[in-house]
Design an enzyme around this catalytic site. Sequence first.
Site, mmCIF file in Angstrom:
data_model
loop_
_atom_site.group_PDB
_atom_site.id
_atom_site.type_symbol
_atom_site.label_atom_id
_atom_site.label_comp_id
_atom_site.label_asym_id
_atom_site.label_seq_id
_atom_site.Cartn_x
_atom_site.Cartn_y
_atom_site.Cartn_z
ATOM 1 N N ASP A 94 4.077 2.996 -5.702
ATOM 2 C CA ASP A 94 4.770 1.999 -4.674
ATOM 3 C C ASP A 94 5.887 2.898 -4.218
ATOM 4 O O ASP A 94 7.211 2.345 -4.751
ATOM 5 C CB ASP A 94 4.849 0.816 -5.446
ATOM 6 N N ALA A 95 5.407 3.792 -3.324
ATOM 7 C CA ALA A 95 6.603 4.527 -2.901
ATOM 8 C C ALA A 95 7.049 4.232 -1.364
ATOM 9 O O ALA A 95 7.889 4.789 -0.755
ATOM 10 C CB ALA A 95 5.970 6.039 -2.956
ATOM 11 N N LYS A 96 6.065 3.576 -0.580
ATOM 12 C CA LYS A 96 6.170 3.260 0.776
ATOM 13 C C LYS A 96 6.678 4.408 1.627
ATOM 14 O O LYS A 96 7.566 4.383 2.370
ATOM 15 C CB LYS A 96 7.232 2.206 0.708
ATOM 16 N N ARG A 97 5.687 5.764 1.399
ATOM 17 C CA ARG A 97 6.085 6.613 2.187
ATOM 18 C C ARG A 97 5.478 6.614 3.724
ATOM 19 O O ARG A 97 4.757 5.708 3.833
ATOM 20 C CB ARG A 97 5.488 7.784 1.710
ATOM 21 N N THR A 121 1.604 3.689 -1.827
ATOM 22 C CA THR A 121 1.597 2.718 -0.584
ATOM 23 C C THR A 121 2.364 3.505 0.424
ATOM 24 O O THR A 121 3.322 4.442 0.267
ATOM 25 C CB THR A 121 2.592 1.315 -1.201
#
Length: 271
Positions: A94-97, A121
């Site tokens: 869950d890194a939202k890159r 993510t």
Amino acid sequence: MTTQQLITQIKKKQSFLCIGLDVDLNKIPQHLLEEEDPIFAFNKAIIDATHQLCVAYKPNTAFYEAYGIKGWQALEKTISYLNDKHPEIYTIADAKRGDIGNTSTMYAKAFFEDLGFDSVTVAPYMGKDSVEPFLAFEDKHTILLALTSNQGAFDFQTKTVDGVELYKQVLKTSKTWKNSENLMYVVGATKAEFLAEIRQIIPDSFLLVPGVGAQGGNLQDVCKYGMTDTVGLLINSSRGIIYASQNADFAQAAAAKAKELQLQMSEILNA
């Protein structure tokens, strides 16, 4: 891991539970702080106690990056432990890159090749060329932020542009991208009433659904509007499971909370 392998595990375990490993050293049992690597010690205990009850784990990378190199090493040890001991478990970074193409390629390499996650993510705001580099990796999934569970989601995601809500435009446009079959989507449990319309756009895609438990999302509502013939849901719970106790019995308490959700999921699957 392929989608079919994930579906097989869901059927076998009668669970579509994802456990979020968001480790805050201020919240873990104090005796673990004496360990050489408190973060990994906590994660290992949680995994050992709950792996039979869930099909996925989702470390939020911010909770590791905040502790510098030691935090990143703890993340690496955690994913290595999962891949070695429980390769059937689906793993989510869950890194939202999300950035321009060559940068996204490097992000993808970091999580897919170096760390060995099954998915990551990604924020869609910068468009196709920021997401397709992630989608190029075989048997890996890109989990696109679509409609999130936080209050600020209404600042942009539900605004109408040319007569269409922005999150719906994200869903529709993403289907045109190369290797879009590797896409999953984040849809918050607190937005369950939107799921029926979302399923009209992406009827078969897997959804990662945070917000059940501590954030107030309702499992039954999510399943009512979002479940597909192959389940199509990964329900994430983080704080509600991993911080069920701050005492020496923390792992057993986490397992008890995970078991509660798994039993509800089993009932829904067999209904």
